[in-house]
Structures are given as structure tokens and as C-alpha cells.
Design a protein around this motif. Structure first.
Motif, PDB file in Angstrom:
ATOM      1  N   MET A 215      34.798  27.622  69.272  1.00 31.65           N
ATOM      2  CA  MET A 215      34.897  28.731  68.314  1.00 31.65           C
ATOM      3  C   MET A 215      34.106  29.929  68.823  1.00 31.65           C
ATOM      4  SD  MET A 215      34.731  27.016  64.556  1.00 31.65           S
ATOM      5  CE  MET A 215      35.981  25.829  64.063  1.00 31.65           C
ATOM      6  N   VAL A 216      34.522  31.100  68.396  1.00 29.26           N
ATOM      7  CA  VAL A 216      33.790  32.309  68.786  1.00 29.26           C
ATOM      8  C   VAL A 216      33.312  33.030  67.518  1.00 29.26           C
ATOM      9  CG1 VAL A 216      33.828  34.446  70.126  1.00 29.26           C
ATOM     10  CG2 VAL A 216      35.258  32.503  70.835  1.00 29.26           C
ATOM     11  N   ASP A 217      34.241  33.667  66.796  1.00 26.24           N
ATOM     12  CA  ASP A 217      33.831  34.417  65.599  1.00 26.24           C
ATOM     13  C   ASP A 217      33.724  33.502  64.379  1.00 26.24           C
ATOM     14  OD1 ASP A 217      36.782  34.401  66.036  1.00 26.24           O
ATOM     15  OD2 ASP A 217      36.736  35.106  63.967  1.00 26.24           O
ATOM     16  N   GLY A 218      34.618  32.525  64.280  1.00 22.93           N
ATOM     17  CA  GLY A 218      34.564  31.606  63.139  1.00 22.93           C
ATOM     18  C   GLY A 218      35.123  32.198  61.863  1.00 22.93           C
ATOM     19  N   GLY A 220      38.503  33.719  61.836  1.00 21.03           N
ATOM     20  CA  GLY A 220      39.954  33.882  61.904  1.00 21.03           C
ATOM     21  C   GLY A 220      40.415  35.069  62.716  1.00 21.03           C
ATOM     22  N   MET A 221      39.543  35.676  63.520  1.00 19.67           N
ATOM     23  CA  MET A 221      39.917  36.916  64.205  1.00 19.67           C
ATOM     24  C   MET A 221      40.379  36.737  65.648  1.00 19.67           C
ATOM     25  SD  MET A 221      37.409  39.869  62.817  1.00 19.67           S
ATOM     26  CE  MET A 221      35.857  39.142  63.269  1.00 19.67           C
ATOM     27  N   CYS A 222      40.139  35.561  66.266  1.00 21.78           N
ATOM     28  CA  CYS A 222      40.417  35.484  67.713  1.00 21.78           C
ATOM     29  C   CYS A 222      41.398  34.393  68.113  1.00 21.78           C
ATOM     30  CB  CYS A 222      39.112  35.307  68.477  1.00 21.78           C
ATOM     31  SG  CYS A 222      38.354  33.684  68.300  1.00 21.78           S
ATOM     32  N   GLY A 223      41.493  33.315  67.370  1.00 21.53           N
ATOM     33  CA  GLY A 223      42.390  32.219  67.745  1.00 21.53           C
ATOM     34  C   GLY A 223      41.802  31.287  68.794  1.00 21.53           C
ATOM     35  N   GLY A 224      40.537  31.477  69.153  1.00 23.04           N
ATOM     36  CA  GLY A 224      39.894  30.583  70.123  1.00 23.04           C
ATOM     37  C   GLY A 224      39.882  29.136  69.634  1.00 23.04           C
ATOM     38  N   CYS A 225      39.907  28.964  68.341  1.00 20.72           N
ATOM     39  CA  CYS A 225      39.787  27.631  67.739  1.00 20.72           C
ATOM     40  C   CYS A 225      41.143  27.016  67.406  1.00 20.72           C
ATOM     41  CB  CYS A 225      38.968  27.731  66.461  1.00 20.72           C
ATOM     42  SG  CYS A 225      39.803  28.746  65.220  1.00 20.72           S
ATOM     43  N   PHE A 235      44.281  27.843  62.858  1.00 23.41           N
ATOM     44  CA  PHE A 235      42.944  28.252  63.283  1.00 23.41           C
ATOM     45  C   PHE A 235      41.949  27.365  62.527  1.00 23.41           C
ATOM     46  CE2 PHE A 235      44.008  32.982  64.395  1.00 23.41           C
ATOM     47  CZ  PHE A 235      44.916  32.542  65.345  1.00 23.41           C
ATOM     48  N   CYS A 237      38.843  27.402  62.168  1.00 25.34           N
ATOM     49  CA  CYS A 237      37.712  28.005  61.444  1.00 25.34           C
ATOM     50  C   CYS A 237      38.094  28.484  60.050  1.00 25.34           C
ATOM     51  CB  CYS A 237      37.083  29.124  62.260  1.00 25.34           C
ATOM     52  SG  CYS A 237      38.117  30.579  62.465  1.00 25.34           S
TER      53      CYS A 237
HETATM   54  S1  FES Z   1      36.956  31.046  66.108  1.00 21.58           S
HETATM   55 FE1  FES Z   1      38.096  32.884  66.279  1.00 21.58          FE
HETATM   56  S2  FES Z   1      39.781  32.499  64.984  1.00 21.58           S
HETATM   57 FE2  FES Z   1      38.612  30.699  64.774  1.00 21.58          FE
END
Ligand code: FES
Ligand SMILES: Cc1cc2nc3c(=O)[nH]c(=O)nc-3n(C[C@H](O)[C@H](O)[C@H](O)COP(=O)(O)OP(=O)(O)OC[C@H]3O[C@@H](n4cnc5c(N)ncnc54)[C@H](O)[C@@H]3O)c2cc1C
Length: 278
Positions: A215-218, A220-225, A235, A237
Motif C-alpha cells: 500500500m502507498v496512500d491507503g 484509494g488514490m493509487c491502485g498500488g493495493c 483496491f 485499502c
Molecule cells: S494504497 Fe493506493 S489505492 Fe490503495
């Protein structure tokens, strides 16, 4: 700044922090997590809220030292402070009276299972818990889990405490014996959650897992998760972290978790040869 009020070592490389965070403590529910950053040079990492005290304005975090940031975190002491603490994040666990709920916690996964199992118990469920670790030294929260469970099974891989074997063994036996189970909640290493899903699938027992992708932002802004659940991108997070285990693409999750291994090793400046990388 978020001050660490108490530090406790639960097992070698597993630490508990009680952190002053009144706004998070006021709102958080079982199943939710925070994202923290130790200092201005730090990365953001997710940790589950393992307990909370609304009156005292504190939350409890339990973490395993597995890499650069968690090791740096482990070197902090009571009186030190975290620069950033965002939360509560993620959807809270759906708690109601289901009947008999089996809560399975593997390794550090016992920490997030604990507040959820306690909430199931408080909602009137019969709670059967299975907690396991590689060996007795690594087993955490045994007394806490015993206090809120109607039945507690303990397993260790090497047999140094409880039954020798895996956390799925007692679950397999209960299902084979025809025990009525209304819900299974499992949290731990991805491979363990995948095994639990395979055990309950043939019996059609509803099974929930709490996923731990990068996770990065946690928020919902990046989709890393992102994880594939029921062939749809979710997502973790914001849509999770809890999902129906029978719909999760665990192999995809495992592959994505390994994406930054070489960077993680470089960050540690040891070239990957120290004991922490074996
Ligand atoms: S950590 Fe970025 S959308 Fe979930
Ligand atoms: C919603 C959520 C809740 C979490 N709650 C907890 C918790 O309560 N306690 C706890 O100890 N850990 C928890 N984790 C995992 C924790 O975030 C990672 O262990 C941490 O980010 C590792 O950072 P690091 O820099 O120390 O290790 P890194 O150097 O980044 O990684 C070291 C090793 O850990 C593995 N790893 C890295 N990130 C994760 C991850 N997200 N999940 C599993 N393995 C990972 C890597 O593959 C690598 O092998 C949670 C993760 C999520 C997504």
C-alpha cells in the motif's frame, strides 16, 4: 506527532506499541488499519489497529520486523513519536451474530484477528479460535485469545507448543467431523489464507480473509493495493482489506507482493546477505 506511550516485546522481532492517537481511537473499529510514517525520510507502511482504548485516546499496534521500516520502528522506545499516523482506514469488519465463528490467526496475523474475534464474541457468537506460529517463541496473544474464545486451538510447526502442525489442521478436522461452522475469518501469511480458503471451499463455509498487499496512500488514490476478487480489480485499502476468500486470486497477490524485493534489499544496504533476508 504521535507519541509512543508503551513498548513491549511480545516475541523475538514482534513488538507492541501503545500510541497516543485520540482521533483515531475515537472512531476506529475492528478490522481497520493505519498508515504510518516514522520521520520525514520514511516510507508509508500499513499496520492493523490491534486494540484501542477510546477513553485513554490510544491505539495498539503490533508489528513484526521484516524489513527496513519495521526494523527502524522496532528501534523506537516509549517517549519517541511517529511523524504521521493516518486512520482509521479500510472497511470495518461486518460484525453480527452468525452462530459459530472460527477465527484463524497465523504468525503476526493473530494481532489483527484478536479485536475481530473479541467483537464476534461480544455480538453473541460462539468463537472457536485457532492460532499458530512457527514455534512457541513466536506465538503471540495466547492469553488474550483464550480470554475471548469458547475454544482455543494452538498449533506450532515444530510442535514446541500445542499441536504440531498447521493452523488448518484443527479446521479440517472440525469440518470433516460435521461441526456446524457459520463463518471462518482467517488472517496471516497469504499462503495460509489461501490454504484456509481451499479447506472451506468444498464445504461451502463462508470464509473471510484480510489481505495485505503493498500500500502507498491507503485512501484509494493509487491502485498500488489492487487485488483481483471475483475477477474484478479491487483496491484493498478502500474496498477491503477483508474479502470473500473463495473469490480472491491469491497467486496474483503473492506475485505483486514480491514486486519490490530487490529495492527492499537495496534499501537495507546489506545486499540481502544478512539474516533478516533469509
Ligand atoms: S494504497 Fe493506493 S489505492 Fe490503495
Ligand atoms: C492492511 C494491512 C495491515 C497490515 N497489518 C500489519 C500488522 O498489524 N502487523 C505487521 O507486522 N504487519 C502488517 N502488515 C504488513 C506490513 O505493512 C509490512 O510488514 C511492512 O510494510 C513491511 O515494511 P518493511 O519496510 O519493514 O519491509 P520491506 O523491506 O518492505 O519488506 C520485507 C519483507 O516483507 C514483505 N512485505 C512487505 N510488505 C508486505 C505486506 N504489506 N504484507 C506482507 N508482507 C510484506 C516483503 O515481501 C519482504 O519480503 C499489514 C499490511 C497491510 C496491507
Amino acid at each position: 506527532m504521535f507519541t509512543i506511550l508503551k513498548k513491549q516485546e511480545l516475541a523475538p522481532s514482534v513488538k507492541l506499541f501503545v500510541v497516543q492517537a485520540p482521533l483515531i481511537a475515537r472512531k476506529c473499529q475492528p478490522g481497520q488499519f493505519v498508515i504510518l510514517r516514522i520521520d520525514e525520510n520514511g516510507e508509508r507502511i500499513p499496520l492493523t489497529i490491534a486494540d484501542f482504548d477510546r477513553a485513554a485516546g490510544t491505539i495498539t499496534l503490533i508489528f513484526q520486523e521484516v524489513g527496513h521500516t519495521t526494523r527502524q520502528l522496532g528501534r523506537l522506545s516509549a517517549g519517541d513519536a511517529l511523524l504521521d499516523l493516518a486512520g482509521p482506514l479500510g472497511k470495518a469488519t461486518h460484525i453480527e451474530k452468525f452462530g459459530t465463528v472460527v477465527c484463524v490467526g497465523g504468525g503476526i496475523g493473530v494481532a489483527p484477528v484478536y479485536p475481530i474475534a473479541r467483537a464476534y464474541k461480544e455480538a453473541g457468537n460462539k468463537v472457536i479460535s485457532i492460532i499458530g506460529a512457527r514455534n512457541a517463541d513466536l506465538l503471540i496473544l495466547e492469553q488474550e485469545m483464550a480470554a475471548i474464545s469458547d475454544v482455543l486451538y494452538i498449533t506450532t510447526d515444530d510442535g514446541s507448543k500445542g499441536r504440531k502442525g498447521l493452523v488448518i489442521d484443527p479446521l479440517k478436522e472440525m469440518l470433516a467431523a460435521g461441526e456446524k461452522i457459520d463463518l471462518v475469518m482467517a488472517i496471516g501469511p497469504v499462503i495460509m489464507m489461501k490454504s484456509v480458503a481451499e479447506v472451506t471451499r468444498p464445504y461451502g463455509v463462508h470464509t473471510i480473509v484480510s489481505l495485505n498487499p503493498i500500500m502507498v496512500d491507503g485512501t484509494g488514490m493509487c491502485g498500488g493495493c489492487r487485488v483481483s476478487v471475483g475477477n474484478k480489480n479491487k483496491f484493498a485499502c478502500v474496498d477491503g482489506p477483508e474479502f470473500n476468500a473463495h473469490e480472491v486470486d491469491f497467486d496474483g497477490l503473492m506475485a505483486r507482493q514480491k514486486m519490490y524485493h530487490s529495492y527492499e534489499r537495496r534499501e537495507h544496504r546489506c545486499g540481502g546477505d544478512c539474516s533478516c533476508h533469509r
